[in-house]
Scaffold this motif. Structure first.
Motif, mmCIF file in Angstrom:
data_model
loop_
_atom_site.group_PDB
_atom_site.id
_atom_site.type_symbol
_atom_site.label_atom_id
_atom_site.label_comp_id
_atom_site.label_asym_id
_atom_site.label_seq_id
_atom_site.Cartn_x
_atom_site.Cartn_y
_atom_site.Cartn_z
ATOM 1 N N GLU A 6 0.830 -1.197 0.000
ATOM 2 C CA GLU A 6 0.000 0.000 0.000
ATOM 3 C C GLU A 6 0.868 1.251 0.000
ATOM 4 O O GLU A 6 1.990 1.246 0.509
ATOM 5 N N CYS A 22 -2.859 0.228 -3.842
ATOM 6 C CA CYS A 22 -2.484 -1.080 -3.315
ATOM 7 C C CYS A 22 -2.201 -1.997 -4.495
ATOM 8 O O CYS A 22 -3.098 -2.287 -5.296
ATOM 9 N N TRP A 36 -11.166 -1.783 0.237
ATOM 10 C CA TRP A 36 -10.495 -1.142 1.366
ATOM 11 C C TRP A 36 -11.335 -1.249 2.630
ATOM 12 O O TRP A 36 -12.574 -1.126 2.584
ATOM 13 N N ARG A 71 -10.042 0.142 -9.895
ATOM 14 C CA ARG A 71 -9.056 -0.920 -10.003
ATOM 15 C C ARG A 71 -8.501 -0.981 -11.413
ATOM 16 O O ARG A 71 -9.172 -0.604 -12.383
ATOM 17 N N CYS A 95 -5.876 -2.504 2.496
ATOM 18 C CA CYS A 95 -6.466 -3.014 1.266
ATOM 19 C C CYS A 95 -6.715 -4.507 1.411
ATOM 20 O O CYS A 95 -6.032 -5.196 2.173
#
Length: 121
Positions: A6, A22, A36, A71, A95
């Motif tokens: 992270e 992360c 998270w 993501r 994360c």
């Protein structure tokens, strides 16, 4: 093994922004949900946001409209953009990545080491 790193925590004034990252590395065949959690002093760990590989993203009511999870599947990386930060957002942020290490393996949960976010003037 799967290893999560992270970055992005720190000290910020109320109303400010931070972006957490992360990155998952190691023997990863595929990933499932990524997200998270956080733990504030004296409190239980709580969900902040989670994003499946496909489908709807889930946010804690306390961060809706202020935080955005995203993501990058190609990089096995999950992000948390935090805007309009409040002192009550102060916590250690962790994360969480569900990953499969082989085609016949089941999804397992992996955790980052945690990064401190402090919101204070």
């Amino acid at each position: 093994q799967v290893h999560l790193v992270e970055s992005g925590g720190g000290l910020v004034q109320p109303g400010g922004s931070l972006r957490l990252s992360c990155a998952a590395s190691g023997s990863i065949f595929s990933t499932g949900a990524m997200g998270w959690y956080r733990r504030a002093p004296g409190k239980e760990r709580e969900l902040v946001a989670t994003m499946p590989r496909s489908g709807s993203t889930n946010y804690a009511d306390s961060v809706k409209g202020r935080f955005t999870v995203s993501r990058d599947n190609a990089k096995n990386t999950v992000y948390l953009q935090m805007n309009s930060l409040k002192p009550e957002d102060t916590a250690v942020y962790y994360c969480n990545v569900w990953a499969r290490q082989g085609v016949w393996e089941t999804l397992k949960a992996y955790w980052g080491q945690g990064t401190q976010v402090t919101v204070s003037s």
